[in-house]
Write an enzyme that holds these catalytic residues in place. Sequence first.
Site, mmCIF file in Angstrom:
data_model
loop_
_atom_site.group_PDB
_atom_site.id
_atom_site.type_symbol
_atom_site.label_atom_id
_atom_site.label_comp_id
_atom_site.label_asym_id
_atom_site.label_seq_id
_atom_site.Cartn_x
_atom_site.Cartn_y
_atom_site.Cartn_z
ATOM 1 N N GLU A 116 9.419 2.160 11.045
ATOM 2 C CA GLU A 116 10.425 3.232 10.958
ATOM 3 C C GLU A 116 9.681 4.545 10.898
ATOM 4 O OE1 GLU A 116 13.720 3.005 11.429
ATOM 5 O OE2 GLU A 116 13.070 1.010 12.006
ATOM 6 N N GLU B 282 8.294 17.295 15.043
ATOM 7 C CA GLU B 282 8.752 17.090 13.664
ATOM 8 C C GLU B 282 7.936 17.985 12.730
ATOM 9 O OE1 GLU B 282 7.973 13.358 11.488
ATOM 10 O OE2 GLU B 282 10.071 13.372 10.867
ATOM 11 N N LYS C 227 0.862 -1.181 0.000
ATOM 12 C CA LYS C 227 0.000 0.000 0.000
ATOM 13 C C LYS C 227 0.906 1.242 0.000
ATOM 14 C CE LYS C 227 -1.713 2.886 2.699
ATOM 15 N NZ LYS C 227 -1.640 3.969 1.717
ATOM 16 N N CYS D 172 13.194 12.094 7.128
ATOM 17 C CA CYS D 172 13.142 11.775 8.548
ATOM 18 C C CYS D 172 14.483 12.097 9.198
ATOM 19 C CB CYS D 172 12.798 10.308 8.739
ATOM 20 S SG CYS D 172 13.923 9.225 7.850
HETATM 21 N N1 LIG Z 1 12.469 6.335 9.862
HETATM 22 C C1 LIG Z 1 12.459 6.240 8.555
HETATM 23 O O1 LIG Z 1 13.188 5.453 7.956
HETATM 24 C C2 LIG Z 1 11.543 7.122 7.762
HETATM 25 C C3 LIG Z 1 11.722 7.218 6.390
HETATM 26 C C4 LIG Z 1 10.867 8.037 5.654
HETATM 27 C C5 LIG Z 1 9.867 8.744 6.282
HETATM 28 N N2 LIG Z 1 9.732 8.648 7.618
HETATM 29 C C6 LIG Z 1 8.691 9.425 8.298
HETATM 30 O O2 LIG Z 1 7.497 9.394 7.528
HETATM 31 C C7 LIG Z 1 6.750 10.580 7.715
HETATM 32 C C8 LIG Z 1 6.397 11.180 6.378
HETATM 33 O O3 LIG Z 1 5.729 10.259 5.595
HETATM 34 P P1 LIG Z 1 4.151 10.226 5.451
HETATM 35 O O4 LIG Z 1 3.598 11.606 5.556
HETATM 36 O O5 LIG Z 1 3.849 9.428 4.225
HETATM 37 O O6 LIG Z 1 3.732 9.435 6.749
HETATM 38 P P2 LIG Z 1 2.281 8.916 7.170
HETATM 39 O O7 LIG Z 1 2.423 8.265 8.484
HETATM 40 O O8 LIG Z 1 1.260 9.964 7.029
HETATM 41 O O9 LIG Z 1 1.943 7.823 6.046
HETATM 42 C C9 LIG Z 1 2.779 6.699 5.824
HETATM 43 C C10 LIG Z 1 1.948 5.615 5.193
HETATM 44 O O10 LIG Z 1 0.990 5.164 6.132
HETATM 45 C C11 LIG Z 1 -0.286 5.096 5.507
HETATM 46 N N3 LIG Z 1 -1.340 5.184 6.517
HETATM 47 C C12 LIG Z 1 -1.965 6.279 6.998
HETATM 48 N N4 LIG Z 1 -2.878 5.915 7.942
HETATM 49 C C13 LIG Z 1 -2.805 4.562 8.056
HETATM 50 C C14 LIG Z 1 -3.485 3.600 8.846
HETATM 51 N N5 LIG Z 1 -4.423 3.932 9.727
HETATM 52 N N6 LIG Z 1 -3.170 2.306 8.691
HETATM 53 C C15 LIG Z 1 -2.212 1.921 7.829
HETATM 54 N N7 LIG Z 1 -1.544 2.798 7.025
HETATM 55 C C16 LIG Z 1 -1.838 4.093 7.146
HETATM 56 C C17 LIG Z 1 -0.226 6.237 4.517
HETATM 57 O O11 LIG Z 1 -1.233 6.109 3.536
HETATM 58 C C18 LIG Z 1 1.177 6.054 3.960
HETATM 59 O O12 LIG Z 1 1.191 5.039 2.990
HETATM 60 C C19 LIG Z 1 7.639 11.481 8.548
HETATM 61 O O13 LIG Z 1 7.239 11.422 9.871
HETATM 62 C C20 LIG Z 1 9.017 10.876 8.358
HETATM 63 O O14 LIG Z 1 9.916 11.180 9.401
HETATM 64 C C21 LIG Z 1 10.521 7.848 8.368
HETATM 65 N N1 LIG Z 2 17.712 7.279 4.662
HETATM 66 C C1 LIG Z 2 17.546 8.693 4.412
HETATM 67 C C2 LIG Z 2 16.353 9.247 5.102
HETATM 68 C C3 LIG Z 2 15.069 8.490 4.944
HETATM 69 C C4 LIG Z 2 13.949 9.241 5.581
HETATM 70 O O1 LIG Z 2 13.303 10.081 5.119
HETATM 71 C C5 LIG Z 2 18.777 9.456 4.886
HETATM 72 O O2 LIG Z 2 19.675 8.857 5.459
HETATM 73 O O3 LIG Z 2 18.812 10.653 4.687
#
Ligand SMILES: NC(=O)c1ccc[n+]([C@@H]2O[C@H](COP(=O)([O-])OP(=O)(O)OC[C@H]3O[C@@H](n4cnc5c(N)ncnc54)[C@H](O)[C@@H]3O)[C@@H](O)[C@H]2O)c1
Ligand SMILES: N[C@@H](CCC=O)C(=O)O
Length: 515
Positions: free
Chosen positions: A286, A416, A205, A320
Amino acid sequence: MVQPYKHEPFTDFSIEENRQAFLKGIKTVESYLGQDYPLVIGGERITTEDKIISYNPSNKEEVIGSVSKASRDLAEQAMQAAVEAFKTWKKVKAEVRADVLFKAATIIRRRKHEFSALLTKEAGKPWKEADADTAEAIDFLEYYGRQMLALKDGVPVNSRPNEFNRYNYIPLGVGIIISPWNFPLAIMAGTTVAAIVTGNTVLLKPASTTPIVAAKFVEVMEEAGLPKGVLNFVPGSGSEVGDYLVDHKDTRFISFTGSRDVGLRIFERSSKVNPGQIWMKRLIAEMGGKDTIVVDSEADLELAAQSIVAGAFGFSGQKCSACSRAVIVEDVYDTVLNRVVELTNQLTVGDPTEQGTFMGPVNDNNAFKKIMEYVEIGKQEGKLMTGGEGDNSKGYFIQPTVIADLAPDSRIMQEEIFGPVVGFTKAKDFTEAIEIANNTEYGLTGAVITTNREHLEQAREDFHVGNLYFNRSCTGAIVGYQPFGGFNMSGTDSKAGGPDYLLLHMQAKTTSEMY
Ligand SMILES: NC(=O)c1ccc[n+]([C@@H]2O[C@H](COP(=O)([O-])OP(=O)(O)OC[C@H]3O[C@@H](n4cnc5c(N)ncnc54)[C@H](O)[C@@H]3O)[C@@H](O)[C@H]2O)c1
Ligand SMILES: N[C@@H](CCC=O)C(=O)O
């Protein structure tokens, strides 16, 4: 014989041939804008009336494409297809599974600039950021393929006379892959193929603002020879399809990357055992970050300023790992702050399809509104040094913003923002700077700029983040070089792109034979 893993090199766009190749990629993408993509369930293409439309965040009039939207009934159909396919895929040799990944890597490498151009159009990534996203997707395919080959025979254990013991890894079952929009190719592909190469079947998804690149990736996996039903493509609403699949009794594991709030919701729901469920679901989550660069008084201050600017404003701060906090020892605070403002004022903001653009748009109108609200909060809590303006008339553009003189517990320094905003706080000495760096609920990335060896060692012990960098910025982890994942509310520290990652998708089995 498979060659040792090496990460995919980034493209040098100062070379005319590479520049032309990227421009050609943009033309290719423009030739298929607006197309409609189906769900893929058990290899069958299913088109629904209900659609998710993907827009260009630089130009909200431009439709990148549309995808069919899964209902709960279709999600159920996809679950059953994945359950069925698992019966055969789990028995396919690891070498064959790895080969699918290697072939997919080759296909994406061949179409590298097309994929990057699609990221520029759909996610608003400038050339360099898009190129890095595509390279990372290739890296995940190459790295996880090799990791699976290393794990396929398990790990040796001791045996006694007349006894033969083996320790092997077997797949888990059906996994739900839920991916974010900010690395819509790399993270979506990496989390999907890690689950697949280990012998599981999945329902993917993707994020709703970037479904087209995911649809293209699914086509690549089919072309690479992935059997029907192993990868099922079910774009849909998080709250409807997401909750349904997270709760499902046949879901064996969930691989989620996204925000803290959605991650915690999935954590809670996935811990509940539903009727008919015979396991405890495994969760890989993550989540977000509030990442700090600490600058010591003994430091290369130009390097410090450049690292803060690159970490804060690369891809408009929508990582992130982004540097959203700069904690500076007081003796050098003004020097670093003023240089960061100077460098920030030189950045270009605009259409990311133009090669010279440093910063493109933010993701969508919701992101635009949220970030602009934080800018207003920042003006109350600290001093706006530069930026602070936004324009959402055509696309969602926000100027890179620096806010100074913030209290360590201010909202700008704690929450954030996920946009081009960096907050500055002063520390009286290095020890206090590390204390401030640790005072959020997150623990994803961090960096220290210092020439003092003792301070580096102090940070190595005391700076509590999953990815800690010395004398460089805090973004840009490379698969196989800097395994990625964070502590505390940043998630389960799964370390994507690292040697332990595939194990999270498997379970170990001991067999002991007497003879
Ligand atoms: N730690 C990491 O490796 C990492 C990497 C990339 C992004 N991020 C984090 O992701 C966030 C940004 O991404 P985003 O806006 O897409 O995040 P989000 O949490 O809004 O959405 C992520 C995914 O979850 C889905 N989702 C939403 N509600 C859900 C539910 N109830 N059940 C299951 N799935 C659901 C969304 O449709 C999307 O596919 C930031 O907080 C960023 O820090 C973390
Ligand atoms: N792996 C990426 C960050 C992924 C999250 O958004 C980095 O190391 O910058």
